[in-house]
Design an enzyme around this catalytic site. Structure first.
Site: not given
Ligand code: NAP
Length: 292
Positions: A74, A110
């Protein structure tokens, strides 16, 4: 497997990511094309980071209509495109690309997808105190779209230095003149932030399958006068949502955001209104079949 004809006139949309085996996008888009009688097809491609540039140039050469971009491309896809929508530029990530006569323009659906999901359940963000957990791509999209609408925004992230969350707060300060509170994701700070919260949004990946038994929020902090939105869509009912429901809160699953971000891409590629209910139902069906 397919009950449709593909001809030289069929328009092609694609997904690039790694992995793509469990993506819900093909079932959502192909069902929508079928319902509207559109001569389109949506195909996922597993593309390694090393092959990303060749794949993007290949999609341009093959004259696809457009494509979705998912993890891990992305952000890295951005320099390979010919232009960026301002929202994608602010969020720093692209999930949708439109091909207009060989010119590839990147978008991020998103943020609008999240807002449509919220509004779709009749939740108006105006005047609300909002708490967002996480500072990754989803959190950035959600906070940016809410920034000029809500009463207050607090971001909690686990990183000790909180640099990602600070970076979002700085962007919002520059663009909207709004102050965003940034805290470390610790239960004591969470308790304080949630005391006045109207809307809680989990934009971390905590609770996502296969570790679906986890919640980023202690159940005792959830209240019935809150709206709890979980961006995680697999499983549809996360532990956070189940505990929020048990506390009497209104809950919204990430499946709504997923369906809407796909619907917005569909509309850009086809120029037609997306059958959102069908797209959501198809995604749900696929997720439920995985849960069996
Ligand atoms: P990302 O860029 O990898 O960000 C992940 C976030 O989660 C970071 O802030 C990370 O913290 C935090 N995190 C991961 N493990 C953690 C833990 N054990 N405790 C606390 N914080 C934790 O991923 P993303 O693209 O933002 O996606 C995040 C979630 O949203 C995923 O589950 C994804 O499937 C979902 N999502 C859904 C949609 C939808 O259309 N519904 C769209 C996009 C994403 P750090 O910064 O400390 O690593």
């Amino acid at each position: 497997m397919s009950d449709r004809d593909i001809s030289g006139k069929t328009k092609i949309c694609a997904l690039i990511g790694d992995p793509v085996e469990h993506t819900m996008s093909p079932v959502m888009h192909n069902a929508a094309y079928k319902k509207l009688g559109l001569d389109y097809i949506y195909i996922p491609f597993r593309v390694s980071p090393e092959q990303l540039e060749s794949a993007v140039n290949g999609l341009r050469a093959l004259n696809v209509c457009g494509f979705n971009v998912t993890i891990p491309h992305k952000v890295t896809v951005i320099p390979m495109l010919d232009g960026l929508d301002p929202m994608a530029e602010k969020i720093g990530a692209v999930n949708t690309v439109v091909n207009t006569d060989g010119e590839l323009r990147g978008y991020n659906t998103d943020a609008d997808g999240f807002l449509k999901a919220l509004l779709g359940w009749g939740i108006e963000p105006g005047g609300k105190n909002v708490v967002v957990l996480g500072a990754g791509g989803a959190a950035r999209a959600v906070t940016y779209i809410l920034a000029d609408k809500v009463l207050s925004l607090t971001i909690l992230n686990r990183q000790e230095e909180l640099d990602w969350a600070e970076n979002i707060a700085e962007l919002i300060r520059e663009d909207f003149g709004r102050v965003v509170r940034v805290l470390e994701l610790l239960d004591e700070y969470l308790a304080g932030a949630l005391r006045k919260a109207d809307i809680l949004i989990n934009a971390t990946s905590v609770g996502m399958s296969p570790a679906g038994d986890k919640s980023p929020v202690p159940a005792g902090l959830l209240r019935k006068d809150m709206v709890v939105f979980d961006a995680v869509y697999n499983p549809i009912n996360t532990r956070l949502l189940n505990e929020a429901k048990a506390a009497g809160a209104r809950t919204i699953s990430g499946i709504d955001m997923l369906a809407w971000q796909g619907a917005l891409a569909f509309e850009m590629w086809t120029g037609q209104a997306a059958p959102i209910d069908l797209m959501k139902k198809e995604a749900e069906k696929m997720l439920e079949s995985h849960e069996d």
